[in-house]
Design a protein around this motif. Structure first.
Motif, PDB file in Angstrom:
ATOM      1  N   ILE A   1     -43.563  13.751  11.890  1.00  0.00           N
ATOM      2  CA  ILE A   1     -44.606  12.857  12.108  1.00  0.00           C
ATOM      3  C   ILE A   1     -44.133  11.586  11.667  1.00  0.00           C
ATOM      4  CG2 ILE A   1     -47.042  12.121  10.879  1.00  0.00           C
ATOM      5  CD1 ILE A   1     -47.166  15.502  10.597  1.00  0.00           C
ATOM      6  N   ILE A   2     -43.229  11.213  10.387  1.00  0.00           N
ATOM      7  CA  ILE A   2     -42.920   9.952  10.238  1.00  0.00           C
ATOM      8  C   ILE A   2     -42.138   9.266  11.431  1.00  0.00           C
ATOM      9  CG2 ILE A   2     -41.287   8.956   8.736  1.00  0.00           C
ATOM     10  CD1 ILE A   2     -41.919  10.873   6.551  1.00  0.00           C
TER      11      ILE A   2
ATOM     12  N   HIS B   1     -35.998   5.049  17.398  1.00  0.00           N
ATOM     13  CA  HIS B   1     -35.855   5.637  18.501  1.00  0.00           C
ATOM     14  C   HIS B   1     -35.870   4.515  19.547  1.00  0.00           C
ATOM     15  CE1 HIS B   1     -36.123   9.423  16.147  1.00  0.00           C
ATOM     16  NE2 HIS B   1     -35.189   9.819  17.009  1.00  0.00           N
ATOM     17  N   PHE B   2     -35.072   4.632  20.855  1.00  0.00           N
ATOM     18  CA  PHE B   2     -35.376   3.699  21.937  1.00  0.00           C
ATOM     19  C   PHE B   2     -36.338   3.933  23.001  1.00  0.00           C
ATOM     20  CE2 PHE B   2     -30.807   3.454  20.335  1.00  0.00           C
ATOM     21  CZ  PHE B   2     -30.747   1.898  20.349  1.00  0.00           C
ATOM     22  N   SER B   3     -36.907   5.279  22.926  1.00  0.00           N
ATOM     23  CA  SER B   3     -37.625   5.435  24.133  1.00  0.00           C
ATOM     24  C   SER B   3     -38.445   6.775  23.751  1.00  0.00           C
ATOM     25  CB  SER B   3     -37.039   5.926  25.349  1.00  0.00           C
ATOM     26  OG  SER B   3     -36.109   6.902  25.428  1.00  0.00           O
ATOM     27  N   LEU B   4     -39.547   7.038  24.368  1.00  0.00           N
ATOM     28  CA  LEU B   4     -40.278   8.247  24.081  1.00  0.00           C
ATOM     29  C   LEU B   4     -39.389   9.536  24.470  1.00  0.00           C
ATOM     30  CD1 LEU B   4     -43.823   7.642  25.668  1.00  0.00           C
ATOM     31  CD2 LEU B   4     -43.378   8.429  23.284  1.00  0.00           C
TER      32      LEU B   4
ATOM     33  N   PHE C   1     -43.877   4.189  17.288  1.00  0.00           N
ATOM     34  CA  PHE C   1     -45.132   3.606  17.724  1.00  0.00           C
ATOM     35  C   PHE C   1     -45.229   2.138  17.061  1.00  0.00           C
ATOM     36  CE2 PHE C   1     -46.328   7.713  19.708  1.00  0.00           C
ATOM     37  CZ  PHE C   1     -46.319   7.448  20.866  1.00  0.00           C
ATOM     38  N   LEU C   2     -45.100   2.155  15.546  1.00  0.00           N
ATOM     39  CA  LEU C   2     -45.082   1.090  14.946  1.00  0.00           C
ATOM     40  C   LEU C   2     -43.996   0.053  15.472  1.00  0.00           C
ATOM     41  CD1 LEU C   2     -46.248   2.114  11.312  1.00  0.00           C
ATOM     42  CD2 LEU C   2     -47.480   0.886  12.976  1.00  0.00           C
ATOM     43  N   THR C   3     -42.845   0.417  15.500  1.00  0.00           N
ATOM     44  CA  THR C   3     -41.526  -0.366  15.839  1.00  0.00           C
ATOM     45  C   THR C   3     -41.866  -0.688  17.478  1.00  0.00           C
ATOM     46  OG1 THR C   3     -40.246   1.464  16.413  1.00  0.00           O
ATOM     47  CG2 THR C   3     -39.915   0.765  14.330  1.00  0.00           C
ATOM     48  N   HIS C   4     -42.119  -0.143  18.328  1.00  0.00           N
ATOM     49  CA  HIS C   4     -42.379  -0.569  19.546  1.00  0.00           C
ATOM     50  C   HIS C   4     -43.478  -1.593  19.685  1.00  0.00           C
ATOM     51  CE1 HIS C   4     -39.195   2.302  20.380  1.00  0.00           C
ATOM     52  NE2 HIS C   4     -38.999   1.846  21.556  1.00  0.00           N
ATOM     53  N   VAL C   5     -44.683  -1.382  19.043  1.00  0.00           N
ATOM     54  CA  VAL C   5     -45.622  -2.305  19.067  1.00  0.00           C
ATOM     55  C   VAL C   5     -45.244  -3.646  18.537  1.00  0.00           C
ATOM     56  CG1 VAL C   5     -47.693  -3.078  17.889  1.00  0.00           C
ATOM     57  CG2 VAL C   5     -47.775  -0.852  18.773  1.00  0.00           C
ATOM     58  N   ILE C   6     -44.514  -3.643  17.407  1.00  0.00           N
ATOM     59  CA  ILE C   6     -43.822  -5.061  17.010  1.00  0.00           C
ATOM     60  C   ILE C   6     -42.798  -5.476  17.721  1.00  0.00           C
ATOM     61  CG2 ILE C   6     -42.343  -5.955  15.036  1.00  0.00           C
ATOM     62  CD1 ILE C   6     -43.413  -3.818  13.436  1.00  0.00           C
ATOM     63  N   ILE C   7     -42.056  -4.634  18.503  1.00  0.00           N
ATOM     64  CA  ILE C   7     -41.087  -5.125  19.642  1.00  0.00           C
ATOM     65  C   ILE C   7     -41.720  -5.752  20.704  1.00  0.00           C
ATOM     66  CG2 ILE C   7     -39.567  -4.315  21.438  1.00  0.00           C
ATOM     67  CD1 ILE C   7     -38.469  -2.269  19.252  1.00  0.00           C
ATOM     68  N   ILE C   8     -42.887  -5.086  21.278  1.00  0.00           N
ATOM     69  CA  ILE C   8     -43.284  -5.537  22.419  1.00  0.00           C
ATOM     70  C   ILE C   8     -44.173  -7.090  21.972  1.00  0.00           C
ATOM     71  CG2 ILE C   8     -45.639  -5.300  23.753  1.00  0.00           C
ATOM     72  CD1 ILE C   8     -44.770  -2.280  23.843  1.00  0.00           C
ATOM     73  N   ALA C   9     -44.702  -7.086  20.760  1.00  0.00           N
ATOM     74  CA  ALA C   9     -45.353  -8.372  20.398  1.00  0.00           C
ATOM     75  C   ALA C   9     -44.434  -9.578  20.260  1.00  0.00           C
ATOM     76  CB  ALA C   9     -46.000  -8.390  19.082  1.00  0.00           C
ATOM     77  N   LEU C  10     -43.080  -9.033  19.734  1.00  0.00           N
ATOM     78  CA  LEU C  10     -42.022 -10.224  19.526  1.00  0.00           C
ATOM     79  C   LEU C  10     -41.585 -10.711  20.876  1.00  0.00           C
ATOM     80  CD1 LEU C  10     -40.180  -8.838  16.272  1.00  0.00           C
ATOM     81  CD2 LEU C  10     -41.763 -10.857  16.471  1.00  0.00           C
ATOM     82  N   PHE C  11     -41.345  -9.626  21.935  1.00  0.00           N
ATOM     83  CA  PHE C  11     -40.727  -9.773  23.134  1.00  0.00           C
ATOM     84  C   PHE C  11     -41.837 -10.618  23.805  1.00  0.00           C
ATOM     85  CE2 PHE C  11     -40.231  -8.501  27.759  1.00  0.00           C
ATOM     86  CZ  PHE C  11     -38.925  -9.102  27.820  1.00  0.00           C
ATOM     87  N   VAL C  12     -43.019 -10.518  23.959  1.00  0.00           N
ATOM     88  CA  VAL C  12     -43.810 -11.305  24.524  1.00  0.00           C
ATOM     89  C   VAL C  12     -43.784 -12.862  24.134  1.00  0.00           C
ATOM     90  CG1 VAL C  12     -46.485 -11.959  24.929  1.00  0.00           C
ATOM     91  CG2 VAL C  12     -45.352  -9.413  25.139  1.00  0.00           C
ATOM     92  N   ALA C  13     -43.653 -12.858  22.516  1.00  0.00           N
ATOM     93  CA  ALA C  13     -43.446 -14.082  21.951  1.00  0.00           C
ATOM     94  C   ALA C  13     -42.395 -14.938  22.443  1.00  0.00           C
ATOM     95  CB  ALA C  13     -43.827 -14.127  20.468  1.00  0.00           C
ATOM     96  N   SER C  14     -41.275 -14.126  22.535  1.00  0.00           N
ATOM     97  CA  SER C  14     -39.983 -14.869  22.988  1.00  0.00           C
ATOM     98  C   SER C  14     -39.920 -15.404  24.449  1.00  0.00           C
ATOM     99  CB  SER C  14     -38.707 -13.882  22.719  1.00  0.00           C
ATOM    100  OG  SER C  14     -38.819 -12.764  23.572  1.00  0.00           O
TER     101      SER C  14
END
Length: 520
Positions: free
Chosen positions: A163-164, A234-237, A170-183
């Protein structure tokens, strides 16, 4: 065919007026006739293991007396690809119930009472295993999808780890997507709506590092916490799903054997050993994943299977199935697979497993966990102390700067055919000569960089090449200044030949001198 993380086939047979002892006696002799190894027999049930063959690397066949019924189950011991048993378990039950039991009953019909009594009398007072603590631990209770994610008394830490990992993904990839869009937004705003493709790889590496992934230089510069956070990244689903399925499998086998807190600590310790092994093995790049810690658990299981921790028949079946899985999983094939982490986890897990066996045997598990922790700290400290910090980013920046200067010099010396002599001399004096001096300063810097063997070889060649190019351009400058096409020509030819030889030497390293470093 049966499906699932632990494929199985179960049938329930009402005993009616049939004596449980008689039926268990029939099962006992049927197991023997089929060549199945019996690991446990008592008045409450029987556990046996099928023969090893090309079709099967052992299934566990068990029968339990529950009320006035007998529940017979055939379950795969090892991990099954595609989560199917390919009909093996159904075949086992068919052979047993509709074939061998009837044969045994026919031959024992006149002596069944005496045979049963002899068998019951031969049961030892203490057996190595029992039906309450089966060799396959909690694995046999994973009967539904949700059961793999539900904490239970003997399966508590594994579902929490799963579960962790899922939540962390999902938390890290939400952050990654947000930072990527910002970059992208910032890059296009500053570069006139232009975002270069070759920036993408470096951008994602930086994004992964920003959420806790591991990489050589950050860890060696003191960010040791990445050795733990990367275990839950993890890198991907697909990466996450594959690791979690295997974690559920191996965790259900050994968590109940080690005890929940010992299991958790050893999982983390082997994960750290795997992570630091990856750090010192790889020159660059970003690493993450639970697979190193998972291979650590397999190492622990292999260590326990190499001792007398398991009953002999169960040990044989588990050992063969585990060796097969580990063998085809750890083969170093695939560029994107972190083989160093896998080997680091497996080896440390095996050593810690031997310690764990000693602790379980002598009831000194706290000491074992302490020794494993000390060993992990010592190994990590040695790696951090002696592993060189490679200056690959400095190499890239200096190479990029060198390329820009070389292109500018080439333009200054060979692209000014329509200019007057005085104009060219002014350009060479004010721009080209300072660039030559800058290039000369870069050459020793390249030589002094701490780099892996191949990159160091390339850097040394680049340094020599820079000095030869500076020499060539200086001679061309003198030739143009003095307006003498003869005086400097022999030295120019020698410098040109030296440059060509160095470029050939550079090519032999496997690198391509004709490609800009950013494109490699």
């Amino acid at each position: 065919m049966a499906w699932g993380i632990s494929p199985r086939k179960i049938i329930t047979i009402p005993l009616g007026d049939y004596s449980p002892d008689y039926y268990l006696t029939l099962l006992y002799h049927a197991f023997k006739n089929l060549g199945w190894r019996i690991g446990y027999f008592n008045r409450d049930g029987i556990i046996g293991y099928t023969q090893i063959s090309w079709e099967s690397y052992a299934e566990e066949v068990s029968a339990r007396i529950i009320g006035n019924d007998i529940v017979i189950k055939s379950e795969c011991v090892g991990y099954q690809f595609f989560f199917t048993d390919y009909g093996k378990n159904a075949k086992n039950l068919e052979l047993l119930v509709n074939g061998e039991i009837e044969y045994v009953e026919y031959h024992l019909q006149d002596s069944l009472h005496e045979t049963t009594q002899q068998l019951i009398d031969s049961i030892p007072d203490n057996q190595f295993i029992n039906l309450e603590d089966p060799p396959m631990g909690y694995k046999e209770k994973l009967r539904t999808f949700l059961s793999a994610f539900t904490p239970a008394p003997k399966y508590f830490i594994t579902p929490l780890l799963v579960i962790i990992n899922i939540v962390a993904f999902f938390l890290t990839h939400v952050i990654i997507i947000a930072l990527f869009v910002a970059s992208i937004f910032n890059a296009t705003r500053h570069n006139g709506n232009h975002f270069e493709v070759h920036d993408l790889k470096e951008t994602f590496e930086n994004l992964y590092l920003s959420v806790g992934f591991s990489s050589r230089n950050p860890v060696l510069h003191g960010q040791v916490w990445r050795l733990v956070t990367s275990i839950f990244s993890h890198f991907s689903l697909l990466h996450l799903g594959g690791n979690m399925i295997v974690l559920i499998y191996i965790g259900s086998l050994i968590e109940s054997k080690l005890g929940r807190w010992n299991y958790l600590i050893l999982y983390l310790l082997t994960g750290i050993c795997a992570s630091i092994t990856s750090v010192i093995w790889h020159d660059h790049g970003v690493a993450a994943g639970a697979s190193g810690a998972i291979f650590g658990l397999f190492g622990i299981l292999l260590a326990l299977l190499s001792t007398k921790f398991y009953e002999a028949s169960a040990r044989r079946a588990l050992l063969i199935s585990t060796v097969i899985f580990v063998a085809y999983s750890i083969i170093p094939i695939g560029k994107e697979v972190d083989h160093a982490a896998h080997f680091g986890g497996l080896i440390s897990g095996y050593l810690f497993g031997l310690l764990a066996y000693s602790g379980l045997k002598n009831r000194k598990q706290t000491i074992v966990v302490g020794l494993a922790s000390i060993a992990t700290l010592a190994y990590t400290a040695c790696c951090l102390a002696f592993a060189p910090v490679y200056q690959l980013r400095d190499l890239k920046e200096l190479t990029h700067h060198t390329q820009k200067l070389s292109n500018s010099l080439q333009q200054n010396f060979y692209g000014n055919y329509n200019m007057s002599h005085d104009s060219v001399m002014y350009l060479l004096n004010t721009k080209a000569l300072p660039e030559i001096d800058t290039l000369k300063d870069i050459a020793p810097k390249l030589n002094k960089l701490t780099l892996p063997k191949k990159q160091k070889q390339v850097a040394v060649i680049k340094s020599k090449l820079i000095l030869e190019e500076c020499k060539l351009y200086t001679l061309l400058y003198k030739e143009y200044r003095d307006r003498d096409p003869v005086k400097y020509r022999p030295e120019i030819n020698i410098a040109t030949q030296n440059i060509n030889d160095l470029r050939v030497e550079w090519t032999k390293t496997g690198d391509d001198p004709d490609l800009d470093d950013d494109d490699n």
